[in-house]
Design an enzyme around this catalytic site. Sequence first.
Site, PDB file in Angstrom:
ATOM      1  CE  LYS A 154     -13.859  45.744  62.826  1.00 34.24           C
ATOM      2  NZ  LYS A 154     -12.493  46.239  62.578  1.00 34.24           N
ATOM      3  CG  LEU A 168      -1.188   4.576  22.422  1.00 33.05           C
ATOM      4  CD1 LEU A 168      -0.896   3.472  23.430  1.00 33.05           C
ATOM      5  CD2 LEU A 168      -0.756   4.171  21.030  1.00 33.05           C
ATOM      6  N   GLY A 217      -7.950   8.166  25.667  1.00 35.93           N
ATOM      7  CA  GLY A 217      -6.851   7.246  25.436  1.00 35.93           C
ATOM      8  C   GLY A 217      -5.666   7.402  26.366  1.00 35.93           C
ATOM      9  CG  ASP A 244      -1.840  11.114  16.325  1.00 33.50           C
ATOM     10  OD1 ASP A 244      -0.947  11.323  15.474  1.00 33.50           O
ATOM     11  OD2 ASP A 244      -2.657  11.976  16.682  1.00 33.50           O
ATOM     12  CG  HIS A 301      -1.067  11.401  25.465  1.00 25.86           C
ATOM     13  ND1 HIS A 301      -1.369  12.652  25.933  1.00 25.86           N
ATOM     14  CD2 HIS A 301      -1.976  11.161  24.479  1.00 25.86           C
ATOM     15  CE1 HIS A 301      -2.383  13.157  25.271  1.00 25.86           C
ATOM     16  NE2 HIS A 301      -2.782  12.261  24.386  1.00 25.86           N
ATOM     17  CG  HIS A 323      17.023  29.173  49.298  1.00 26.83           C
ATOM     18  ND1 HIS A 323      18.209  28.546  49.013  1.00 26.83           N
ATOM     19  CD2 HIS A 323      16.185  28.198  49.714  1.00 26.83           C
ATOM     20  CE1 HIS A 323      18.089  27.251  49.252  1.00 26.83           C
ATOM     21  NE2 HIS A 323      16.867  27.022  49.686  1.00 26.83           N
ATOM     22  NE  ARG A 355      -7.503  17.033  27.257  1.00 24.88           N
ATOM     23  CZ  ARG A 355      -7.203  16.120  26.324  1.00 24.88           C
ATOM     24  NH1 ARG A 355      -6.560  15.015  26.649  1.00 24.88           N
ATOM     25  NH2 ARG A 355      -7.514  16.332  25.050  1.00 24.88           N
TER      26      ARG A 355
END
Length: 894
Positions: free
Chosen positions: A584, A146, A184, A235, A186, A382, A252
């Site tokens: 360190k 749409l 629009g 559409d 969808h 798993h 988008r």
Amino acid sequence: MADTGKGQAVTIGGHRLTLTNLDKVLYPETGTTKAEVIAYYSAIAPFLIPHARNRPATRKRWVHGVGTADDPGQVFFQKNLDDSTPEWVNRVTIQHSDHSNDYPLVNNEATLVWLAQIAALEVHVPQWRVDAQGRPKNPDRLVIDLDPGEGAGLAHCVEVAKLAREILRDMGLDPVPVTSGSKGIHLYAVLDGTQTSDEVSEVAHELARAIEADHPDLAVSDMKKSLRSGKVLVDWSQNSAAKTTVCPYSLRGRARPTVAVPRTWRELSSTSLRQLELDEVLERMKKRADPLAEAESGVADESGIGDHGRTARGGGRDSEGGHGGAESGSAGSAGHDRLAVYRSKRDASKTPEPVPEAPASGSVPDGSPRASHGSSFVIQRHDARALHYDFRLERDGVLVSWALPKGPPDDPAKNHLAVQTEDHPLDYGGFEGTIPRGEYGAGTVEIWDTGTFDLEKWREGKEVIATLHGQPSGGLGGEPRKFALIHTGKGDDGKQWLIHLMQEQPGEVSTGAGTAKGRGRSAGAGGGRVAKGAEGGTGAAAASELVSGRLTRTRSVPRPKPMLATLGSEDDIDDEHDYAFEMKWDGIRALAEVDGNRVRLFTRNANDVSGAYPEVVEALAASGSAGAGADAGSDAGKLLLDGEIVALDRRGRPRFGLLQPRMGLVKARDIEAARAKTPVSYMVFDVLSRDGESLVSREYEERRAVLGEIMAGLSGGVVHFPPSFTGDLADAIESSRALGLEGVMAKRRDSGYSVGRRSRAWIKIKHHRTQEVVIGGWRPGKGRRGGQVGSLLLGLPENGSLRYVGRVGTGFSDREVQRITERLASLARKTSPFDDVPALDAADAHWVTPKLVGEVEFAEWTDTRRLRQPSWRGWRPDKTPDEVRAETAWTQGA
């Protein structure tokens, strides 16, 4: 994620890729960088991939970033894959009327991140999937787009969406709205796959015409722009087999980083409805289920493409929570619903696993598995109650499955236990994801390897012999592996088998984080016999694998990486009272994930080294303070610690050279032997989370206080909590020198923990100059070292090439020289990988592919930017060439 200018190597799902230009702004209006786009796609992967799986993907790329509403910037569609595409990207070849294209299949997180790396902001897919042979199937969904014309808006699209919903419901379809991220909406409606694309297009066209006929002032079905002013275009054309639609959860390429987001109908009724942006979507999906996934939950996709689009069947998911207690169907039993046990253990509304619809009573309808002649296999890693591997072979329309507590065996002399579980649907072969807490098999599932197999023998319930052909990037290393599964006849439930690696196999296989490598075929003939002995893999290394626990992350959140320090000097400390000073330690950085008695260790590159350092795993697992006994699914007792794995000399001082023999080991017997000779310790200096609560935003001193409470129950023996000093840098440096340590870490007391970033809040001050280097070649030695490595040729990555920085010929023992020579032989190449080697050094050089990283100690940098008096310290398997850089504080003094 800081942009180093030289790329950052990451491993996702076992696939390796380099991320570059991370600070590049792709959305100027919001300042959104490529790093943020990559982070979005990594986090949204579990929601996006089910809608993209096995659909050939077209990409829209903005390599220079998007523009403005008036000037959208340079953009191009890309269908065909180019030569730079990583070999592990799933792909399929689609034949068009006059040509063919190789399309990627966005079937895993790594592929999605790769698309973000090349600035493919939009992912567009068709309404159909491909089957196991790469052939297009009938569409499994109908889409209506749409699109508001000039003078119309989102509110008008909502009106039309509600009209379309009424018609679709009358047809027995229940659409889900998706705000498109553009202008629009969808509408997606799930189909059963019995209609062709042409048939679905016809229906969609008729729906559009019907809406236009009843509401001519609101909707139009004709594409002509002159007819669309003030109206919504319905559409229908995107149902054509040749058309695509932006994938749900795709970004988008507009002025702002908006997203195509599935919504509820209640949301569509809100007067504040608008397009959402990436940050909003990530926050939204922490609290919401995917409305579109719920609509599709009853539809099983029995297709699947393995890596490289080969004909291996895939697509699907996994779920056993343990190793047994699951009935399997009997192969070849006509009319028997072989997935009945599988369905009984799963709630399709709660688990992301594929759950095919149950057959109607008294029949074997379309939803039940049929006999098939496919030969796909998958091995899945798993992380459930205990880490294990699931071994699955396609047989008569299902995946016959075994759980392997210790993974596939890597030694023909030792067999592993295999517990038969319930049959799984074929589309389980491509499943990767997280099974929610409270559901059967809760935990993370990842594909370890997948492909096809050649069947030598299948004696139902007694013996199976098959040669597996996996992927080059898979856990089997791309080499054929023949396994025999032998039923033991033991156990009350009859599910106990042994799995045996047949003796004529090439090389060795890593069942941990390492990569399998072939070393030529052995001469023995394995036959079908099982080697004597118990189910192998005994000892501390195997025990550490069994207690390895579930990650404290989900697939939607990348595994954390440690905060990194910046090299500096005493001059960088303006006010020493603002800093705490720690020693360190000269070892390998490792994060420890602790969940009760389940422990995992990861390097800074997120490589799992739990099996390599079993004494650390055992020490952390054995502590009652680690949370053992917490309720299942609870966060109580969970920890994420940061520290350094070190090997201590007889005086209790860490020595990096001592740690070398412990690095890179895979086999249990090698690890145990090295452990007996060179034990290691774990120096813990920070905590990222406790009881499921993130602590990274808290200041250093607060984190240290929490860590002190934790370490009261952990410290001692193998695990240590070194002290920190405040207020006197000179004393800290002197103490470090007196102890023979590498230097001092200065950490701001008010700083948070910057996950995965290099920060000046932590400054490392070293006594000696050391440099990580990439090995690009070697020169032969003289005398007794003739034919062996006399010196290594060293380089540093710079501006896309490898800059020569000198050679090192000291610091090796004779034994090390032999091992280095053998190691470099497999990397031999004809041309130099350097861009500037002096003729004298190149005269008798043997060149190698620059894949290996080492470390040297040296006196200073010369005026020509060469290392002066370098001495070899050892290999750095925890680093990749992309991560190596010249230490700025040293090169400035050259």
